[in-house]
Design an enzyme around this catalytic site. Structure first.
Site, PDB file in Angstrom:
ATOM      1  N   GLU A  12       0.861  -1.186   0.000  1.00 14.71           N
ATOM      2  CA  GLU A  12       0.000   0.000   0.000  1.00 14.71           C
ATOM      3  C   GLU A  12       0.893   1.231   0.000  1.00 14.71           C
ATOM      4  OE1 GLU A  12      -3.027   2.527   2.917  1.00 14.71           O
ATOM      5  OE2 GLU A  12      -2.316   0.567   3.572  1.00 14.71           O
ATOM      6  N   ILE A  13       0.512   2.220  -0.785  1.00 19.38           N
ATOM      7  CA  ILE A  13       1.144   3.531  -0.732  1.00 19.38           C
ATOM      8  C   ILE A  13       0.029   4.498  -0.349  1.00 19.38           C
ATOM      9  CG2 ILE A  13       2.456   5.295  -1.959  1.00 19.38           C
ATOM     10  CD1 ILE A  13       3.949   2.635  -1.911  1.00 19.38           C
TER      11      ILE A  13
END
Length: 174
Positions: free
Chosen positions: A131-132
């Site tokens: 996840e960013i």
């Protein structure tokens, strides 16, 4: 050693995350070129195939699966699956780079008290989810006790004044 009820093991930070992979070389390439990790020296006494990388304050230890064919296959990107999350400076830049690299991703949004957190989810070559986000804008509010300023500035022993408790009311996943 004085006992600390809020930190009984006297932990100081996250050191590394170990990831089983089918190909150490392919995974190293991904973690270096996509996420900006650098390879670091790994103890020679470890007598199995693997690699250590470091970046963003943590290590990634790649471990070659003894039976790679038995690793789960990549599935649909599910933001509710196990993942590791990285804070970024610009979600727009990240999204553009992922598109340029041909990496499939899913966009998600969390809204709380007028604060919006954008999230992008994608897989590494073996299906481990990344996840960013720009989660740093969302305050970290313990259910009991005091409030930390934000994700990147949490110091359990230096938390600030108590704040009213809130809960996330809406999570929007595509």
């Amino acid at each position: 050693m004085k006992e600390d009820a809020g930190n009984p093991l006297h932990l100081t930070s996250l050191n590394h995350v170990s990831v089983l992979c089918r190909s150490v070389d392919e995974s190293m390439n991904f973690y270096q070129k996509v996420l900006g990790f650098i390879p670091i020296r790994r103890p020679e006494s470890l007598n199995f195939e693997g690699a250590w990388l470091f970046g963003h304050g943590i290590g990634i230890h790649l471990l070659c699966a003894p039976e790679p064919e038995k690793l789960p296959k990549k599935t649909a990107i599910n933001p509710k699956d196990n993942h590791i999350s990285f804070q970024c400076e610009s979600m727009g830049v990240v999204e553009k780079k992922l598109e340029e690299m041909g990496i499939d991703y899913v966009r998600a949004l969390v809204e709380e008290g007028g604060i919006q957190v954008d999230q992008l989810f994608f897989h590494d070559p073996d299906g481990f989810m990344i996840e960013i986000c720009n989660c740093d804008s969302l305050p970290v509010v313990p259910l009991v006790g005091e409030m930390a300023r934000s994700c990147s500035r949490v110091k359990l022993h230096q938390m600030v004044q108590p704040q009213p408790q809130t809960q996330i009311h809406q999570v929007v996943y595509p």
